[in-house]
Motif scaffolding. Structure first.
Motif, PDB file in Angstrom:
ATOM      1  N   SER A  37       0.830  -1.206   0.000  1.00 36.63           N
ATOM      2  CA  SER A  37       0.000   0.000   0.000  1.00 36.63           C
ATOM      3  C   SER A  37       0.862   1.253   0.000  1.00 36.63           C
ATOM      4  O   SER A  37       0.536   2.239  -0.679  1.00 36.63           O
ATOM      5  CB  SER A  37      -0.934   0.003   1.218  1.00 36.63           C
ATOM      6  OG  SER A  37      -1.842  -1.063   1.148  1.00 36.63           O
ATOM      7  N   ALA A  38       1.946   1.240   0.742  1.00 41.72           N
ATOM      8  CA  ALA A  38       2.842   2.400   0.795  1.00 41.72           C
ATOM      9  C   ALA A  38       3.455   2.676  -0.576  1.00 41.72           C
ATOM     10  O   ALA A  38       3.566   3.832  -1.005  1.00 41.72           O
ATOM     11  CB  ALA A  38       3.928   2.177   1.836  1.00 41.72           C
ATOM     12  N   ARG A  39       3.867   1.636  -1.254  1.00 43.04           N
ATOM     13  CA  ARG A  39       4.432   1.784  -2.592  1.00 43.04           C
ATOM     14  C   ARG A  39       3.370   2.331  -3.558  1.00 43.04           C
ATOM     15  O   ARG A  39       3.628   3.228  -4.357  1.00 43.04           O
ATOM     16  CB  ARG A  39       4.978   0.438  -3.079  1.00 43.04           C
ATOM     17  CG  ARG A  39       5.717   0.486  -4.370  1.00 43.04           C
ATOM     18  CD  ARG A  39       6.471  -0.806  -4.700  1.00 43.04           C
ATOM     19  NE  ARG A  39       5.731  -2.044  -4.444  1.00 43.04           N
ATOM     20  CZ  ARG A  39       5.886  -2.836  -3.384  1.00 43.04           C
ATOM     21  NH1 ARG A  39       6.765  -2.533  -2.437  1.00 43.04           N
ATOM     22  NH2 ARG A  39       5.178  -3.940  -3.237  1.00 43.04           N
ATOM     23  N   MET A  40       2.164   1.795  -3.457  1.00 46.80           N
ATOM     24  CA  MET A  40       1.114   2.202  -4.394  1.00 46.80           C
ATOM     25  C   MET A  40       0.630   3.631  -4.173  1.00 46.80           C
ATOM     26  O   MET A  40       0.269   4.311  -5.144  1.00 46.80           O
ATOM     27  CB  MET A  40      -0.061   1.220  -4.325  1.00 46.80           C
ATOM     28  CG  MET A  40       0.319  -0.200  -4.747  1.00 46.80           C
ATOM     29  SD  MET A  40       1.223  -0.295  -6.319  1.00 46.80           S
ATOM     30  CE  MET A  40      -0.078   0.097  -7.460  1.00 46.80           C
ATOM     31  N   ILE A  41       0.603   4.118  -2.930  1.00 50.51           N
ATOM     32  CA  ILE A  41       0.166   5.509  -2.749  1.00 50.51           C
ATOM     33  C   ILE A  41       1.177   6.488  -3.334  1.00 50.51           C
ATOM     34  O   ILE A  41       0.811   7.591  -3.714  1.00 50.51           O
ATOM     35  CB  ILE A  41      -0.199   5.876  -1.289  1.00 50.51           C
ATOM     36  CG1 ILE A  41       0.995   5.844  -0.364  1.00 50.51           C
ATOM     37  CG2 ILE A  41      -1.347   5.021  -0.776  1.00 50.51           C
ATOM     38  CD1 ILE A  41       0.720   6.445   1.017  1.00 50.51           C
ATOM     39  N   ARG A  42       2.422   6.081  -3.443  1.00 49.70           N
ATOM     40  CA  ARG A  42       3.416   6.904  -4.140  1.00 49.70           C
ATOM     41  C   ARG A  42       3.251   6.765  -5.652  1.00 49.70           C
ATOM     42  O   ARG A  42       3.203   7.746  -6.379  1.00 49.70           O
ATOM     43  CB  ARG A  42       4.843   6.501  -3.745  1.00 49.70           C
ATOM     44  CG  ARG A  42       5.301   7.031  -2.430  1.00 49.70           C
ATOM     45  CD  ARG A  42       5.616   8.537  -2.449  1.00 49.70           C
ATOM     46  NE  ARG A  42       6.546   8.883  -3.514  1.00 49.70           N
ATOM     47  CZ  ARG A  42       6.283   9.809  -4.450  1.00 49.70           C
ATOM     48  NH1 ARG A  42       5.168  10.505  -4.437  1.00 49.70           N
ATOM     49  NH2 ARG A  42       7.172  10.058  -5.388  1.00 49.70           N
ATOM     50  N   MET A  43       3.170   5.532  -6.135  1.00 51.44           N
ATOM     51  CA  MET A  43       3.152   5.282  -7.574  1.00 51.44           C
ATOM     52  C   MET A  43       1.867   5.772  -8.247  1.00 51.44           C
ATOM     53  O   MET A  43       1.917   6.300  -9.357  1.00 51.44           O
ATOM     54  CB  MET A  43       3.338   3.785  -7.840  1.00 51.44           C
ATOM     55  CG  MET A  43       4.723   3.290  -7.465  1.00 51.44           C
ATOM     56  SD  MET A  43       4.885   1.481  -7.541  1.00 51.44           S
ATOM     57  CE  MET A  43       4.613   1.191  -9.287  1.00 51.44           C
ATOM     58  N   HIS A  44       0.731   5.608  -7.603  1.00 53.87           N
ATOM     59  CA  HIS A  44      -0.542   5.932  -8.243  1.00 53.87           C
ATOM     60  C   HIS A  44      -1.196   7.204  -7.729  1.00 53.87           C
ATOM     61  O   HIS A  44      -1.995   7.807  -8.455  1.00 53.87           O
ATOM     62  CB  HIS A  44      -1.527   4.771  -8.084  1.00 53.87           C
ATOM     63  CG  HIS A  44      -1.153   3.581  -8.899  1.00 53.87           C
ATOM     64  ND1 HIS A  44      -1.975   2.489  -9.004  1.00 53.87           N
ATOM     65  CD2 HIS A  44      -0.054   3.298  -9.642  1.00 53.87           C
ATOM     66  CE1 HIS A  44      -1.396   1.582  -9.781  1.00 53.87           C
ATOM     67  NE2 HIS A  44      -0.222   2.043 -10.174  1.00 53.87           N
ATOM     68  N   ASN A  45      -0.909   7.608  -6.507  1.00 54.21           N
ATOM     69  CA  ASN A  45      -1.572   8.775  -5.932  1.00 54.21           C
ATOM     70  C   ASN A  45      -0.633   9.942  -5.699  1.00 54.21           C
ATOM     71  O   ASN A  45      -1.059  10.976  -5.204  1.00 54.21           O
ATOM     72  CB  ASN A  45      -2.251   8.402  -4.609  1.00 54.21           C
ATOM     73  CG  ASN A  45      -3.134   7.188  -4.739  1.00 54.21           C
ATOM     74  OD1 ASN A  45      -2.889   6.174  -4.108  1.00 54.21           O
ATOM     75  ND2 ASN A  45      -4.160   7.262  -5.562  1.00 54.21           N
ATOM     76  N   ASP A  46       0.633   9.784  -6.013  1.00 54.82           N
ATOM     77  CA  ASP A  46       1.643  10.822  -5.793  1.00 54.82           C
ATOM     78  C   ASP A  46       1.568  11.343  -4.362  1.00 54.82           C
ATOM     79  O   ASP A  46       1.673  12.540  -4.108  1.00 54.82           O
ATOM     80  CB  ASP A  46       1.487  11.967  -6.794  1.00 54.82           C
ATOM     81  CG  ASP A  46       2.732  12.826  -6.893  1.00 54.82           C
ATOM     82  OD1 ASP A  46       3.828  12.373  -6.498  1.00 54.82           O
ATOM     83  OD2 ASP A  46       2.615  13.979  -7.369  1.00 54.82           O
ATOM     84  N   ALA A  47       1.372  10.418  -3.409  1.00 55.47           N
ATOM     85  CA  ALA A  47       1.302  10.818  -2.000  1.00 55.47           C
ATOM     86  C   ALA A  47       2.609  11.479  -1.598  1.00 55.47           C
ATOM     87  O   ALA A  47       3.693  11.040  -1.984  1.00 55.47           O
ATOM     88  CB  ALA A  47       1.030   9.604  -1.118  1.00 55.47           C
ATOM     89  N   ASN A  48       2.478  12.536  -0.826  1.00 59.20           N
ATOM     90  CA  ASN A  48       3.672  13.229  -0.331  1.00 59.20           C
ATOM     91  C   ASN A  48       3.826  13.065   1.180  1.00 59.20           C
ATOM     92  O   ASN A  48       4.793  13.563   1.760  1.00 59.20           O
ATOM     93  CB  ASN A  48       3.681  14.700  -0.738  1.00 59.20           C
ATOM     94  CG  ASN A  48       2.376  15.413  -0.475  1.00 59.20           C
ATOM     95  OD1 ASN A  48       1.528  14.949   0.285  1.00 59.20           O
ATOM     96  ND2 ASN A  48       2.204  16.565  -1.111  1.00 59.20           N
ATOM     97  N   MET A  49       2.892  12.355   1.784  1.00 53.47           N
ATOM     98  CA  MET A  49       2.990  12.050   3.202  1.00 53.47           C
ATOM     99  C   MET A  49       2.465  10.635   3.450  1.00 53.47           C
ATOM    100  O   MET A  49       1.581  10.157   2.735  1.00 53.47           O
ATOM    101  CB  MET A  49       2.208  13.055   4.053  1.00 53.47           C
ATOM    102  CG  MET A  49       2.767  14.471   3.965  1.00 53.47           C
ATOM    103  SD  MET A  49       2.024  15.613   5.159  1.00 53.47           S
ATOM    104  CE  MET A  49       2.913  15.152   6.653  1.00 53.47           C
ATOM    105  N   LEU A  50       3.019  10.018   4.462  1.00 55.46           N
ATOM    106  CA  LEU A  50       2.668   8.663   4.862  1.00 55.46           C
ATOM    107  C   LEU A  50       2.377   8.671   6.354  1.00 55.46           C
ATOM    108  O   LEU A  50       3.094   9.319   7.122  1.00 55.46           O
ATOM    109  CB  LEU A  50       3.836   7.717   4.576  1.00 55.46           C
ATOM    110  CG  LEU A  50       3.788   6.311   5.169  1.00 55.46           C
ATOM    111  CD1 LEU A  50       2.702   5.484   4.492  1.00 55.46           C
ATOM    112  CD2 LEU A  50       5.149   5.634   5.008  1.00 55.46           C
ATOM    113  N   SER A  51       1.350   7.951   6.754  1.00 57.13           N
ATOM    114  CA  SER A  51       1.008   7.838   8.165  1.00 57.13           C
ATOM    115  C   SER A  51       1.006   6.371   8.571  1.00 57.13           C
ATOM    116  O   SER A  51       0.547   5.512   7.813  1.00 57.13           O
ATOM    117  CB  SER A  51      -0.378   8.456   8.403  1.00 57.13           C
ATOM    118  OG  SER A  51      -0.710   8.447   9.766  1.00 57.13           O
ATOM    119  N   ILE A  52       1.526   6.115   9.760  1.00 55.49           N
ATOM    120  CA  ILE A  52       1.622   4.749  10.280  1.00 55.49           C
ATOM    121  C   ILE A  52       1.102   4.732  11.715  1.00 55.49           C
ATOM    122  O   ILE A  52       1.403   5.624  12.507  1.00 55.49           O
ATOM    123  CB  ILE A  52       3.080   4.246  10.240  1.00 55.49           C
ATOM    124  CG1 ILE A  52       3.585   4.197   8.794  1.00 55.49           C
ATOM    125  CG2 ILE A  52       3.203   2.876  10.908  1.00 55.49           C
ATOM    126  CD1 ILE A  52       5.055   3.813   8.669  1.00 55.49           C
ATOM    127  N   GLY A  53       0.350   3.692  12.032  1.00 54.56           N
ATOM    128  CA  GLY A  53      -0.166   3.516  13.389  1.00 54.56           C
ATOM    129  C   GLY A  53       0.804   2.745  14.255  1.00 54.56           C
ATOM    130  O   GLY A  53       1.086   1.574  13.996  1.00 54.56           O
TER     131      GLY A  53
END
Length: 149
Positions: free
Chosen positions: A95-111
Motif C-alpha cells: 500500500s505504501a508503494r502504491m500511494i506513491r506510484m498511483h496517488n503521488d502521495a507526499n505524506m505517509l502515516s503509520i499507526g
C-alpha cells in the motif's frame, strides 16, 4: 514538489518511540530529517502535529512527511486538511508503494499501535523507494487537487 532529500516527521505521544526509530533509519539512508514531534510522553493533540508537518511539505520545505499516532488515522486526517497534501495510512509495504506510484502521495502515516518497528521500516522504505508513475494517474491526482478549496 521539491526534490530535496529533506523529510519531516511528527507524531503524537502514542508514537514517539516509533517515530524516533524511523528517524534514525531514514537518516542512515541519507535523508535530512526534520523531527518536529514531541519528546515527552504526556498526551498531546495529534491534529496540531499532523498539520505542522503537512505545512512543511506543502510549502516545499520538505519533500515528504512521515506521521505517526496510535492508529495513523487521526494525524493523517489532520494532514489532509492542508492544501497540497496527499497522505495515506499504510500498514503494509504494498500500500505504501502504491500511494506513491498511483496517488503521488507526499505524506505517509503509520499507526504505532498497529504495526511493529520492523514492519514500519519496511513500509517507510517502500514509500521512499517508489516513484510516481504519472500518465493516467496524473489525471486522477489532478482531479484530487481540484477538490481543494
Amino acid at each position: 514538489m521539491t526534490r530535496t532529500r529533506r523529510i519531516v516527521l511528527s507524531s503524537d505521544h502514542a508514537a514517539i518511540d516509533l517515530r524516533q526509530t524511523v528517524a534514525d533509519h531514514i537518516a542512515a539512508r541519507g535523508w535530512e530529517v526534520l523531527d518536529i514531534g514531541p519528546i515527552k510522553p504526556e498526551s498531546t493533540p495529534y491534529p496540531e502535529h499532523g498539520a505542522a508537518a503537512a505545512r512543511r511539505v506543502a510549502s516545499g520545505d520538505c519533500r515528504f512527511g512521515l506521521l505517526f499516532c496510535g492508529t495513523g488515522q487521526g494525524i493523517m486526517m489532520a494532514a489532509n486538511k492542508i492544501d497540497g497534501i496527499r497522505c495515506g495510512v499504510c500498514a503494509d509495504p504494498f500500500s505504501a508503494r502504491m500511494i506513491r506510484m498511483h496517488n503521488d502521495a507526499n505524506m505517509l502515516s503509520i499507526g504505532a499501535r498497529v504495526v511493529g518497528a520492523g514492519l514500519a521500516l519496511d513500509i517507510v522504505d517502500a514509500f521512499l523507494d517508489a516513484e510516481f508513475e504519472g500518465g493516467r494517474h496524473a489525471t486522477r491526482v489532478d482531479m484530487i487537487r481540484a477538490l481543494e478549496v
